[in-house]
Design an enzyme around this catalytic site. Structure first.
Site, mmCIF file in Angstrom:
data_model
loop_
_atom_site.group_PDB
_atom_site.id
_atom_site.type_symbol
_atom_site.label_atom_id
_atom_site.label_comp_id
_atom_site.label_asym_id
_atom_site.label_seq_id
_atom_site.Cartn_x
_atom_site.Cartn_y
_atom_site.Cartn_z
ATOM 1 N N GLU A 1 3.568 4.546 5.651
ATOM 2 C CA GLU A 1 2.815 3.579 5.790
ATOM 3 C C GLU A 1 1.585 4.199 4.698
ATOM 4 O OE1 GLU A 1 1.242 0.692 6.853
ATOM 5 O OE2 GLU A 1 1.746 0.112 8.754
ATOM 6 N N ASP B 1 -4.512 2.530 11.058
ATOM 7 C CA ASP B 1 -5.781 2.169 11.439
ATOM 8 C C ASP B 1 -5.726 1.298 12.831
ATOM 9 O OD1 ASP B 1 -8.689 1.037 11.107
ATOM 10 O OD2 ASP B 1 -8.236 -0.826 10.052
ATOM 11 N N GLY C 1 0.529 -1.371 0.040
ATOM 12 C CA GLY C 1 0.242 -0.220 0.027
ATOM 13 C C GLY C 1 0.970 1.250 -0.214
HETATM 14 P P1 5GP Z 1 -3.325 -1.586 11.645
HETATM 15 O O1 5GP Z 1 -2.095 -2.684 11.847
HETATM 16 O O2 5GP Z 1 -3.143 -0.103 11.572
HETATM 17 O O3 5GP Z 1 -4.631 -1.816 12.211
HETATM 18 O O4 5GP Z 1 -3.942 -1.582 9.408
HETATM 19 C C1 5GP Z 1 -3.066 -1.330 9.154
HETATM 20 C C2 5GP Z 1 -3.056 -2.230 7.824
HETATM 21 O O5 5GP Z 1 -4.445 -2.750 7.436
HETATM 22 C C3 5GP Z 1 -2.378 -0.862 6.726
HETATM 23 O O6 5GP Z 1 -1.610 -1.207 6.317
HETATM 24 C C4 5GP Z 1 -3.824 -1.613 5.084
HETATM 25 O O7 5GP Z 1 -2.870 -2.215 4.582
HETATM 26 C C5 5GP Z 1 -4.686 -2.132 6.014
HETATM 27 N N1 5GP Z 1 -5.472 -1.524 6.007
HETATM 28 C C6 5GP Z 1 -6.360 -0.215 7.312
HETATM 29 N N2 5GP Z 1 -7.427 0.085 7.238
HETATM 30 C C7 5GP Z 1 -7.279 0.192 5.427
HETATM 31 C C8 5GP Z 1 -8.451 0.493 4.511
HETATM 32 O O8 5GP Z 1 -9.278 1.647 5.017
HETATM 33 N N3 5GP Z 1 -8.499 0.021 3.134
HETATM 34 C C9 5GP Z 1 -7.332 -0.438 2.812
HETATM 35 N N4 5GP Z 1 -7.123 -0.982 1.751
HETATM 36 N N5 5GP Z 1 -6.718 -1.568 3.798
HETATM 37 C C10 5GP Z 1 -6.388 -1.416 5.371
#
Ligand code: 5GP
Length: 176
Positions: free
Chosen positions: A97, A101, A42
Site C-alpha cells: 500500500e 489512513d 499509489g
Molecule cells: P484508507 O482506506 O486507509 O482510509 O485510505 C487508503 C487510501 O486513501 C490510500 O491508498 C490513498 O489512495 C488514499 N489516501 C489516504 N490518505 C492520503 C493522503 O494523505 N494523500 C493521498 N494522496 N491519498 C491518500
C-alpha cells in the site's frame, strides 16, 4: 487557490528506508518465492523500488479498489475496479500500500485476499497515519509513521497530479 508542496521525506530518505524494509523482508522470507500485490495507483513507485532490492523470485500482481458513491465522504464500502489476474492460492503474498489512513482499504483487502487462500499474507505500507484510524489494522512492515496531513508524491496524487515527484510532500492549499 494555490498549491504548495512542503518536502516531508526526501528521495534519499525514501531510498534508505526502502532498503531497510527490503532487508527485513529478505530476512523473513529467505529463499521463499514472493508475490507482491500492489494497490493501484499509489503503490506503483514503491513496488518497483522495493522489488529491485528483494532477493527472492518475485511475482507482480495489481489490484485497484475505490469507495462507492460520493468520494468526499468515505462510506467505508469498497468495490474492486481491477481484480487479481492470477491465482495467489498457496503463495506468499505481500500486499503493498502507499498509505494507510482510516484503514478501511487495508482491512477490506485483507479479507479479499485471505479468501483466495494464500500460504501467507503480510501487509506492507510505505506511509502510516495512525491518528486517522477508524478500523483497527496494522501493517507488518511500515516505512514511515506520519502526522495527519495530505500527502502527495512518489505515487500519491492530488486530483491525479504529483504522482511523479521523487519525494513525499505535504500539500498545502492556500487561498490567494
Ligand atoms: P484508507 O482506506 O486507509 O482510509 O485510505 C487508503 C487510501 O486513501 C490510500 O491508498 C490513498 O489512495 C488514499 N489516501 C489516504 N490518505 C492520503 C493522503 O494523505 N494523500 C493521498 N494522496 N491519498 C491518500
Amino acid at each position: 487557490m494555490s498549491e504548495k508542496i512542503e518536502v516531508l521525506i526526501t528521495e534519499e530518505q525514501l531510498d534508505k528506508r526502502i532498503s531497510e524494509i527490503a532487508e527485513e523482508i529478505n530476512r523473513d522470507f529467505g529463499s521463499e518465492d514472493i508475490t507482491l500485490v500492489c494497490v493501484l495507483k499509489g503503490g506503483v513507485m514503491f513496488m518497483t523500488d522495493i522489488a529491485k532490492k528483494l532477493k527472492q523470485k518475485v511475482e507482480f500482481e495489481f489490484i485497484d479498489v475505490s469507495s462507492y458513491g460520493n468520494s468526499t465522504v468515505s462510506s467505508g464500502k469498497l468495490t474492486i475496479n481491477k481484480a487479481l489476474e492470477t491465482s495467489i492460492e498457496g503463495k506468499n503474498v505481500i500486499l503493498l500500500e502507499d498509505i494507510v489512513d482510516t484503514g478501511r482499504t487495508l482491512s477490506y483487502l485483507i479479507e479479499y485476499l485471505k479468501e483466495k487462500n494464500p500460504n501467507s499474507l503480510k501487509l506492507c505500507t510505505l506511509l502510516d497515519k495512525p491518528s486517522r484510524r477508524v478500523v483497527d489494522v496494522k501493517a507488518d512492515y511500515i516505512g514511515f509513521t506520519i502526522q495527519d496531513a495530505f500527502i502527495v508524491g512518489y505515487g500519491l496524487d492530488y486530483a491525479q497530479k504529483y504522482r511523479n515527484l521523487p519525494y513525499i510532500g505535504i500539500l498545502h492549499l492556500d487561498e490567494e
